[in-house]
Design an enzyme around this catalytic site. Structure first.
Site, short mmCIF file in Angstrom:
data_model
loop_
_atom_site.label_atom_id
_atom_site.label_comp_id
_atom_site.label_asym_id
_atom_site.label_seq_id
_atom_site.Cartn_x
_atom_site.Cartn_y
_atom_site.Cartn_z
N GLY A 1 0.83 -1.19 0.00
CA GLY A 1 0.00 0.00 0.00
C GLY A 1 0.87 1.24 0.00
O GLY A 1 1.98 1.24 -0.53
N CYS A 2 0.39 2.30 0.62
CA CYS A 2 1.11 3.57 0.63
C CYS A 2 2.54 3.37 1.13
O CYS A 2 2.77 2.92 2.25
CB CYS A 2 0.39 4.57 1.52
N PHE A 3 3.51 3.71 0.28
CA PHE A 3 4.89 3.43 0.65
C PHE A 3 5.40 4.30 1.79
O PHE A 3 6.40 3.99 2.41
CB PHE A 3 5.83 3.48 -0.55
#
Length: 202
Positions: A39-41
């Site tokens: 997901g969001c890094f």
């Protein structure tokens, strides 16, 4: 002279035998790489930065077709890339199995093409393996998670061969340090922080 040559041969043989698979001896450490998409890094970099033996982490894009994509292009979901983190680590201090454990403890592996508040294939979860040994360890680790009883649904995290990794723009690197308040708000409001506590406090 013969003793010197024999000694060098023994030293060289010992060096190669002692080298972990895929590792590169560099600066006195044994450097290997791992690539995970969760997901969001922004949220996948901090857990790895805390681990002794991790030498560096870089957030970026991988798994797609467009060369050197921008954040804006990846956000459309049309490039095929996933937001990911590339980890360089000393395999004599921390194992790939350890990195896998951290990976599972920071994602919802039952969510297809999304993570918490973010939706789209760019937010899929995946292990991008760089060797057959990594693939086998990832498959075994995934099987362990499936048998753990921690998750109510099937695990949909991909285990796929690594492809070109493109570092993200500088403002995304170490975002949790550059904008700590915004980062903590995002992690909480997206639902990630609460889910991880609920799942792993069991």
């Amino acid at each position: 002279m013969k003793r010197l040559i024999l000694g060098l041969m023994v030293l060289t043989l010992t060096w190669h035998i002692g080298t972990p698979a895929g590792a590169q001896p560099e600066r006195g450490v044994w450097v290997e790489k791992a690539i995970f998409a969760g997901g969001c890094f922004w949220c996948m970099q901090p857990p790895y930065d805390e681990i002794p033996g991790v030498l560096s982490t870089t957030v970026g894009y991988t798994g797609g077709d467009l060369p050197d994509p921008s954040y804006e292009q990846v956000c459309t979901g049309k490039t095929g890339h996933a937001e990911a983190v590339e980890i360089e680590y000393d395999s004599r201090q921390v194992s790939y199995a350890d990195l896998l454990e951290v990976f599972w403890q920071n994602i919802d592996p039952t969510s297809l093409n999304s993570q918490f508040a973010d939706y789209g294939t760019q937010y899929r979860t995946a292990v991008f393996y760089l060797s057959e040994e990594q693939r086998e360890q990832a498959e075994n680790s995934k099987a362990g998670m499936e048998q753990s009883g921690l998750f109510s649904g099937p695990i949909v995290t991909e285990i796929v061969p690594a492809s070109e990794f493109y570092p993200a723009e500088e403002d995304h690197q170490k975002y949790y340090k550059k904008a700590p308040r915004a980062y903590e708000q995002y992690k909480t409001r997206s639902g990630r922080a609460g889910y991880l506590r609920k799942t792993w406090d069991k």
